[in-house]
Scaffold this motif. Structure first.
Motif, mmCIF file in Angstrom:
data_model
loop_
_atom_site.group_PDB
_atom_site.id
_atom_site.type_symbol
_atom_site.label_atom_id
_atom_site.label_comp_id
_atom_site.label_asym_id
_atom_site.label_seq_id
_atom_site.Cartn_x
_atom_site.Cartn_y
_atom_site.Cartn_z
ATOM 1 N N GLN A 114 0.831 -1.205 0.000
ATOM 2 C CA GLN A 114 0.000 0.000 0.000
ATOM 3 C C GLN A 114 0.868 1.258 0.000
ATOM 4 O OE1 GLN A 114 -3.137 -0.126 -0.465
ATOM 5 N NE2 GLN A 114 -3.599 -2.271 0.000
ATOM 6 N N PRO A 143 -5.512 0.207 4.187
ATOM 7 C CA PRO A 143 -4.477 0.469 3.173
ATOM 8 C C PRO A 143 -3.531 1.596 3.578
ATOM 9 C CG PRO A 143 -6.512 1.522 2.522
ATOM 10 C CD PRO A 143 -6.812 0.789 3.809
ATOM 11 N N THR A 170 -1.702 0.949 -5.073
ATOM 12 C CA THR A 170 -1.236 -0.339 -4.592
ATOM 13 C C THR A 170 -0.310 -0.959 -5.639
ATOM 14 O OG1 THR A 170 -3.382 -0.668 -3.511
ATOM 15 C CG2 THR A 170 -1.984 -2.603 -3.758
#
Length: 309
Positions: A114, A143, A170
């Motif tokens: 993340q 995240p 990501t």
């Protein structure tokens, strides 16, 4: 890199790492999102995000380090291959519940990194883990910046991502098991190309007819597929019938002939891969059964791909 992995086992095995990478390594990963070309946009009801293959942009030494750590963390025999994807989610994007089960030739493990500065709960994009596609989330992974989530893919590794209200970045690293490579996929697909059960010997007809009257179609189809594998590998009628009965669950593979038993077990495994997916527990059983068994000439190509040393 990826130090102090925190392992979990519910709803499926996975691990999390805080402060997964150094500042310089994070900078390398963040720079991937400055690319303006090659993004593939997914805008279905189930899967909404943008993806970009960035494998060639990641330094080889960086990839090698990650691969080495993943081998240590997962204790899996992973091949020297890493595919890397940048994933961008924009407000309104969401990823529905799915398992990413490892089909023939697919990756076995995944690392999700993340890169969301100053993430807040109302930004969404939470990775949720499920014990079934219909149930409620069992575990949630926020995240947050420079955190990583890794897991082994299998049929029940259900997960999804909640809708985002702020952009979510990501990077996903994908890894392959030595016994489920694209090379194996090419071999198995070629072995079963133009699959026709009519090519099987007549001696199998009464066995197959009886099985089809009492067993599910998926079971008999896989058994027929295993029989085709044996036929195309050049085995005789008796071995083909034995292979069908074994794959259908009508008899154990214990003929007393080492090559027959090995051929039946490998044909059954390849039919399973072709019809279903790579199952680590199933593969370990096969490996244990054929450990130290002579690799017969007709079976050499399949053996090397299914049970590499």
């Amino acid at each position: 890199m990826l130090l102090h992995a925190n392992h979990h086992h519910n709803p499926f095995p996975f691990f999390c790492v805080d402060s997964a990478f150094s500042e310089d390594q994070c900078a390398v990963l963040e720079a991937l999102f400055l690319r303006t070309n090659d993004w593939q946009h997914r805008d279905g009801a189930f899967y909404r995000c943008s993806l970009c293959d960035v494998t060639k942009t990641i330094p080889a030494s960086f990839q090698a380090e990650i691969l080495a750590r993943m081998r240590e963390i997962t204790r899996l025999p992973l091949v020297d291959r890493v595919d890397v994807t940048a994933q961008r989610m924009l407000p309104g994007h969401v990823i529905g519940i799915h398992s990413d089960r490892p089909l023939l030739g697919y990756e076995i493990a995944r690392l999700v990194v993340q890169l969301n500065q100053e993430w807040q709960p109302d930004h969404g994009g939470v990775l949720e883990l499920f014990s079934s596609p219909e149930g409620k989330a069992v575990f949630s992974v926020d995240p947050e910046y420079n955190t990583a989530f890794g897991f082994t893919l299998h049929a029940d590794s259900y997960h999804g991502v909640t809708e985002v209200t702020q952009p979510r970045q990501t990077v996903v690293f994908n890894f392959w098991h030595i016994a489920n490579t694209p090379e194996l996929a090419a071999y198995v697909q070629a072995l079963f190309a133009n699959l026709h059960f009519s090519e099987l010997p007549a001696a199998l007809d009464p066995v197959a007819s009886s099985a089809e009257s009492i067993l599910p179609e998926d079971t008999t189809f896989r058994a027929g597929t295993a029989a085709v594998a044996l036929h195309r590998l050049g085995y005789d009628e008796a071995t083909i019938v034995t292979g069908y009965r074994h794959s259908a669950g009508l008899a154990d593979c214990d003929t007393g002939d080492t090559e027959t038993d090995a051929a039946v077990l490998l044909a059954d495994w390849m039919a399973y891969l072709y019809r279903d997916s790579f199952d680590l527990a199933h593969w370990n059983i096969l490996r244990n059964k054929l450990n130290r068994v002579e690799k017969f000439t007709r079976l050499q190509p399949a053996w090397q791909l299914c049970l590499p040393e």
